[in-house]
Motif scaffolding. Structure first.
Motif, PDB file in Angstrom:
ATOM      1  N   GLN A 131     -12.327   4.090 -27.023  1.00 52.49           N
ATOM      2  CA  GLN A 131     -11.598   5.139 -26.310  1.00 52.49           C
ATOM      3  C   GLN A 131     -11.529   4.803 -24.827  1.00 52.49           C
ATOM      4  OE1 GLN A 131     -10.368   7.566 -28.107  1.00 52.49           O
ATOM      5  NE2 GLN A 131      -9.648   9.065 -26.623  1.00 52.49           N
ATOM      6  N   VAL A 132     -10.377   5.010 -24.237  1.00 51.56           N
ATOM      7  CA  VAL A 132     -10.176   4.802 -22.806  1.00 51.56           C
ATOM      8  C   VAL A 132      -9.689   6.110 -22.219  1.00 51.56           C
ATOM      9  CG1 VAL A 132      -8.858   3.592 -21.051  1.00 51.56           C
ATOM     10  CG2 VAL A 132      -9.667   2.347 -23.061  1.00 51.56           C
ATOM     11  N   GLN A 133     -10.326   6.542 -21.154  1.00 48.60           N
ATOM     12  CA  GLN A 133      -9.874   7.730 -20.431  1.00 48.60           C
ATOM     13  C   GLN A 133      -9.145   7.278 -19.174  1.00 48.60           C
ATOM     14  OE1 GLN A 133     -13.416   7.564 -21.352  1.00 48.60           O
ATOM     15  NE2 GLN A 133     -12.683   8.409 -23.290  1.00 48.60           N
ATOM     16  N   LEU A 134      -7.999   7.883 -18.942  1.00 50.51           N
ATOM     17  CA  LEU A 134      -7.162   7.514 -17.801  1.00 50.51           C
ATOM     18  C   LEU A 134      -6.900   8.745 -16.948  1.00 50.51           C
ATOM     19  CD1 LEU A 134      -4.570   5.343 -19.767  1.00 50.51           C
ATOM     20  CD2 LEU A 134      -6.501   4.512 -18.410  1.00 50.51           C
ATOM     21  N   SER A 135      -6.969   8.565 -15.654  1.00 49.16           N
ATOM     22  CA  SER A 135      -6.755   9.675 -14.735  1.00 49.16           C
ATOM     23  C   SER A 135      -5.902   9.213 -13.568  1.00 49.16           C
ATOM     24  CB  SER A 135      -8.104  10.209 -14.237  1.00 49.16           C
ATOM     25  OG  SER A 135      -7.910  11.273 -13.319  1.00 49.16           O
ATOM     26  N   GLU A 136      -4.729   9.817 -13.431  1.00 46.27           N
ATOM     27  CA  GLU A 136      -3.804   9.437 -12.367  1.00 46.27           C
ATOM     28  C   GLU A 136      -4.029  10.303 -11.126  1.00 46.27           C
ATOM     29  OE1 GLU A 136      -1.511   9.325 -16.343  1.00 46.27           O
ATOM     30  OE2 GLU A 136      -2.933  10.641 -15.320  1.00 46.27           O
ATOM     31  N   SER A 137      -3.675   9.735  -9.992  1.00 47.09           N
ATOM     32  CA  SER A 137      -3.715  10.465  -8.723  1.00 47.09           C
ATOM     33  C   SER A 137      -2.699   9.844  -7.783  1.00 47.09           C
ATOM     34  CB  SER A 137      -5.115  10.422  -8.113  1.00 47.09           C
ATOM     35  OG  SER A 137      -5.492   9.088  -7.827  1.00 47.09           O
ATOM     36  N   GLY A 138      -2.450  10.542  -6.681  1.00 47.21           N
ATOM     37  CA  GLY A 138      -1.578   9.995  -5.659  1.00 47.21           C
ATOM     38  C   GLY A 138      -0.180  10.583  -5.634  1.00 47.21           C
ATOM     39  N   GLY A 139       0.138  11.437  -6.580  1.00 49.08           N
ATOM     40  CA  GLY A 139       1.451  12.066  -6.562  1.00 49.08           C
ATOM     41  C   GLY A 139       1.561  13.090  -5.449  1.00 49.08           C
ATOM     42  N   GLY A 140       2.766  13.588  -5.261  1.00 53.30           N
ATOM     43  CA  GLY A 140       2.971  14.597  -4.234  1.00 53.30           C
ATOM     44  C   GLY A 140       4.438  14.745  -3.907  1.00 53.30           C
ATOM     45  N   LEU A 141       4.682  15.406  -2.783  1.00 54.11           N
ATOM     46  CA  LEU A 141       6.041  15.646  -2.298  1.00 54.11           C
ATOM     47  C   LEU A 141       6.353  14.671  -1.180  1.00 54.11           C
ATOM     48  CD1 LEU A 141       8.623  17.394  -2.138  1.00 54.11           C
ATOM     49  CD2 LEU A 141       7.365  18.882  -0.547  1.00 54.11           C
ATOM     50  N   VAL A 142       7.463  13.986  -1.270  1.00 55.58           N
ATOM     51  CA  VAL A 142       7.853  13.011  -0.270  1.00 55.58           C
ATOM     52  C   VAL A 142       9.357  13.105  -0.061  1.00 55.58           C
ATOM     53  CG1 VAL A 142       8.147  11.170  -1.982  1.00 55.58           C
ATOM     54  CG2 VAL A 142       7.643  10.575   0.406  1.00 55.58           C
ATOM     55  N   GLN A 143       9.793  12.792   1.132  1.00 56.82           N
ATOM     56  CA  GLN A 143      11.222  12.791   1.419  1.00 56.82           C
ATOM     57  C   GLN A 143      11.879  11.518   0.883  1.00 56.82           C
ATOM     58  OE1 GLN A 143      11.636  13.416   5.679  1.00 56.82           O
ATOM     59  NE2 GLN A 143      11.930  15.612   5.370  1.00 56.82           N
ATOM     60  N   ALA A 144      13.146  11.621   0.606  1.00 59.55           N
ATOM     61  CA  ALA A 144      13.897  10.450   0.154  1.00 59.55           C
ATOM     62  C   ALA A 144      13.741   9.318   1.174  1.00 59.55           C
ATOM     63  CB  ALA A 144      15.361  10.806  -0.030  1.00 59.55           C
ATOM     64  N   GLY A 145      13.539   8.124   0.651  1.00 60.80           N
ATOM     65  CA  GLY A 145      13.311   6.972   1.500  1.00 60.80           C
ATOM     66  C   GLY A 145      11.849   6.683   1.773  1.00 60.80           C
ATOM     67  N   GLY A 146      11.000   7.621   1.420  1.00 61.87           N
ATOM     68  CA  GLY A 146       9.576   7.461   1.652  1.00 61.87           C
ATOM     69  C   GLY A 146       8.895   6.656   0.563  1.00 61.87           C
ATOM     70  N   SER A 147       7.561   6.577   0.681  1.00 57.89           N
ATOM     71  CA  SER A 147       6.759   5.787  -0.253  1.00 57.89           C
ATOM     72  C   SER A 147       5.575   6.599  -0.756  1.00 57.89           C
ATOM     73  CB  SER A 147       6.226   4.523   0.441  1.00 57.89           C
ATOM     74  OG  SER A 147       7.277   3.684   0.841  1.00 57.89           O
ATOM     75  N   LEU A 148       5.128   6.249  -1.930  1.00 53.59           N
ATOM     76  CA  LEU A 148       3.906   6.784  -2.499  1.00 53.59           C
ATOM     77  C   LEU A 148       3.209   5.674  -3.261  1.00 53.59           C
ATOM     78  CD1 LEU A 148       4.801  10.291  -4.034  1.00 53.59           C
ATOM     79  CD2 LEU A 148       3.270   9.863  -2.105  1.00 53.59           C
ATOM     80  N   ARG A 149       1.892   5.760  -3.329  1.00 58.31           N
ATOM     81  CA  ARG A 149       1.113   4.838  -4.140  1.00 58.31           C
ATOM     82  C   ARG A 149       0.328   5.649  -5.158  1.00 58.31           C
ATOM     83  NH1 ARG A 149      -4.341   1.406  -2.932  1.00 58.31           N
ATOM     84  NH2 ARG A 149      -3.829  -0.486  -4.107  1.00 58.31           N
ATOM     85  N   LEU A 150       0.653   5.453  -6.401  1.00 55.83           N
ATOM     86  CA  LEU A 150      -0.069   6.119  -7.468  1.00 55.83           C
ATOM     87  C   LEU A 150      -1.247   5.251  -7.906  1.00 55.83           C
ATOM     88  CD1 LEU A 150       2.867   7.418  -9.690  1.00 55.83           C
ATOM     89  CD2 LEU A 150       1.819   8.472  -7.670  1.00 55.83           C
ATOM     90  N   SER A 151      -2.328   5.919  -8.263  1.00 52.90           N
ATOM     91  CA  SER A 151      -3.506   5.230  -8.759  1.00 52.90           C
ATOM     92  C   SER A 151      -3.864   5.762 -10.136  1.00 52.90           C
ATOM     93  CB  SER A 151      -4.701   5.442  -7.822  1.00 52.90           C
ATOM     94  OG  SER A 151      -4.440   4.924  -6.540  1.00 52.90           O
ATOM     95  N   CYS A 152      -4.441   4.905 -10.940  1.00 49.13           N
ATOM     96  CA  CYS A 152      -4.893   5.308 -12.267  1.00 49.13           C
ATOM     97  C   CYS A 152      -6.285   4.727 -12.465  1.00 49.13           C
ATOM     98  CB  CYS A 152      -3.938   4.794 -13.327  1.00 49.13           C
ATOM     99  SG  CYS A 152      -4.475   5.092 -15.020  1.00 49.13           S
ATOM    100  N   ALA A 153      -7.248   5.610 -12.648  1.00 50.80           N
ATOM    101  CA  ALA A 153      -8.629   5.197 -12.878  1.00 50.80           C
ATOM    102  C   ALA A 153      -8.918   5.217 -14.367  1.00 50.80           C
ATOM    103  CB  ALA A 153      -9.571   6.134 -12.145  1.00 50.80           C
ATOM    104  N   ALA A 154      -9.514   4.134 -14.843  1.00 52.84           N
ATOM    105  CA  ALA A 154      -9.828   4.019 -16.266  1.00 52.84           C
ATOM    106  C   ALA A 154     -11.326   4.014 -16.479  1.00 52.84           C
ATOM    107  CB  ALA A 154      -9.221   2.743 -16.833  1.00 52.84           C
ATOM    108  N   SER A 155     -11.739   4.613 -17.556  1.00 51.27           N
ATOM    109  CA  SER A 155     -13.144   4.583 -17.943  1.00 51.27           C
ATOM    110  C   SER A 155     -13.224   4.478 -19.457  1.00 51.27           C
ATOM    111  CB  SER A 155     -13.873   5.840 -17.463  1.00 51.27           C
ATOM    112  OG  SER A 155     -13.306   6.998 -18.049  1.00 51.27           O
TER     113      SER A 155
END
Length: 125
Positions: A1-25
């Motif tokens: 079994q692998v547990q996955l947890s995402e983070s890093g989402g949010g609200l951003v204006q067009a043209g902007g950047s985001l970095r999503l992360s996913c932690a696995a255990s």
């Protein structure tokens, strides 16, 4: 079994950047190719990107090439999705997923056996 947890989402204006992360255990992270999918309201889940167990191979949805970059750090049990030049149509819940193989499978969620809860990305115009 692998547990996955995402983070890093949010609200951003067009043209902007985001970095999503996913932690696995759980089981050995490096045994699995990893992928990112997204699902917008009223739409089917869509493949975004995938990376092989070593990080040596990557694959992207054609429409996202050049804007999104997937990477992983097996020492930290992490996978990332760098998203640049974001557009309102990128608005969706983004999920990371672990594949049933070490190499990148076809870009279909049926090849992925574990999935996180998702993180919301909203791009305003």
């Amino acid at each position: 079994q692998v547990q996955l947890s995402e983070s890093g989402g949010g609200l951003v204006q067009a043209g902007g950047s985001l970095r999503l992360s996913c932690a696995a255990s759980g089981r050995i992270f490096s045994n699995y190719a990893m992928g990112w999918f997204r699902q917008a309201p009223g739409k089917e889940r869509e493949f975004v990107a995938a990376i092989s167990w070593s990080g040596g191979s990557t694959y992207y949805a054609d429409s996202l090439k050049g804007r999104f970059t997937i990477s992983r750090d097996n020492a930290k049990n992490m996978v990332y999705l760098q998203m640049n030049s974001l557009k309102p149509e990128d608005t969706a819940v983004y999920y990371c997923a672990a594949a049933s193989t070490k190499v990148i499978p076809p870009p279909n969620s049926s090849y992925y056996i574990y999935r996180g809860q998702g993180t919301q990305v909203t791009v305003s115009s």
